[in-house]
Design a protein around this motif. Sequence first.
Motif, PDB file in Angstrom:
ATOM      1  N   THR A   1     -13.405  24.298 -30.059  1.00 57.17           N
ATOM      2  CA  THR A   1     -13.911  23.506 -28.688  1.00 57.17           C
ATOM      3  C   THR A   1     -14.299  21.838 -29.010  1.00 57.17           C
ATOM      4  O   THR A   1     -13.646  21.302 -28.447  1.00 57.17           O
ATOM      5  N   THR A   2     -14.863  21.607 -30.093  1.00 58.90           N
ATOM      6  CA  THR A   2     -15.172  20.325 -30.595  1.00 58.90           C
ATOM      7  C   THR A   2     -13.998  19.566 -30.707  1.00 58.90           C
ATOM      8  O   THR A   2     -13.974  18.266 -30.178  1.00 58.90           O
ATOM      9  N   SER A   3     -13.088  19.882 -31.617  1.00 60.82           N
ATOM     10  CA  SER A   3     -11.762  19.441 -31.968  1.00 60.82           C
ATOM     11  C   SER A   3     -10.878  19.006 -30.930  1.00 60.82           C
ATOM     12  O   SER A   3     -10.268  18.147 -30.565  1.00 60.82           O
ATOM     13  N   THR A   4     -10.833  20.090 -29.963  1.00 63.76           N
ATOM     14  CA  THR A   4      -9.957  19.873 -28.619  1.00 63.76           C
ATOM     15  C   THR A   4     -10.761  18.597 -27.864  1.00 63.76           C
ATOM     16  O   THR A   4      -9.747  17.624 -27.369  1.00 63.76           O
ATOM     17  N   ILE A   5     -11.886  18.372 -27.623  1.00 63.02           N
ATOM     18  CA  ILE A   5     -12.595  17.580 -26.724  1.00 63.02           C
ATOM     19  C   ILE A   5     -12.603  16.259 -27.701  1.00 63.02           C
ATOM     20  O   ILE A   5     -12.175  15.275 -26.967  1.00 63.02           O
ATOM     21  N   LEU A   6     -12.644  16.326 -29.016  1.00 65.40           N
ATOM     22  CA  LEU A   6     -12.429  15.009 -29.565  1.00 65.40           C
ATOM     23  C   LEU A   6     -11.177  14.434 -29.504  1.00 65.40           C
ATOM     24  O   LEU A   6     -11.072  13.305 -29.230  1.00 65.40           O
TER      25      LEU A   6
END
Length: 277
Positions: A4-9
């Motif tokens: 999730t975090t890497s997609t948002i980043l």
Amino acid sequence: MEETTSTILAALSSLPPSHLTNLTNTILSSTRRHHRRLTFLLSSPSLFSLTLHHLHTLSLQQKTLLISRHLLSFLHLLTQSNNPTSPLPPPVSTSMRERDTDAVLLLLLFCETHKYNPEALTAPFSHWRLNLNKIFSNTLLTLSYSSAPPLGACFGSVLIPFIETVSRCWRLVGVLGCEEGKEVKEVAASAATVVSLPAVEVSVGGRECVICKEEMQVGRDVCELPCQHLFHWMCILPWLGKKNTCPCCRFRLPSDDVFGEIQRLWEVLVKISAKHI
Ligand SMILES: [Zn+2]
Ligand SMILES: [Zn+2]
């Protein structure tokens, strides 16, 4: 790093600097608003117990729905800043009643406290408010963005907590509502979307409306979806009353279904981020 975090980043890194600044400012003001509200909530014994009571009366499903709407407003922010000229109206109303916002903010604070300071919640019930108040004040002190932070500091002090909150909501919702890859039930396109679809004049002959298989006559007004596929109005309107996808390419239009919207906006984010990984 969590997916999730890497997609948002990745989606954030695709933004031009001016959009990133706008987004950061919007997030900053909404974060401040939420923090002010939480501070107020934790300093008022009566509001705290009212909110707690409201939370108790909600079923797990209702709590999930509340967090989902909260998450949806975040996803809307993220996808909107990637496409500020999007012709589509905003998805389902993300405006919540104050009581519901209070409940979400408190619920998320409980989750965070449960993770980082579980002892605060094992104390007798009557100590919860003061314990939470202390923890929350400390968090605010560490964040300390009383004045607008310099651009470089934005990422750490504004965006990271934002991404953490989005991920936390995602986990809470994902467990019950809309796991990635799970088939979404068919829903109608939102009325606001359908009303905003543009009419265009057919300029070249030989194009077929895939719904009725008939040719679209030159000079006739037809409906154009955001994916640029054209259809007769008489054909597409009943279709969009049942489904929110394009009959040609399955492009997903906004709907009024909260879980469907989360999944749709998440897919938009994943697409944006895939281009930049
Ligand atoms: Zn047709
Ligand atoms: Zn299409």
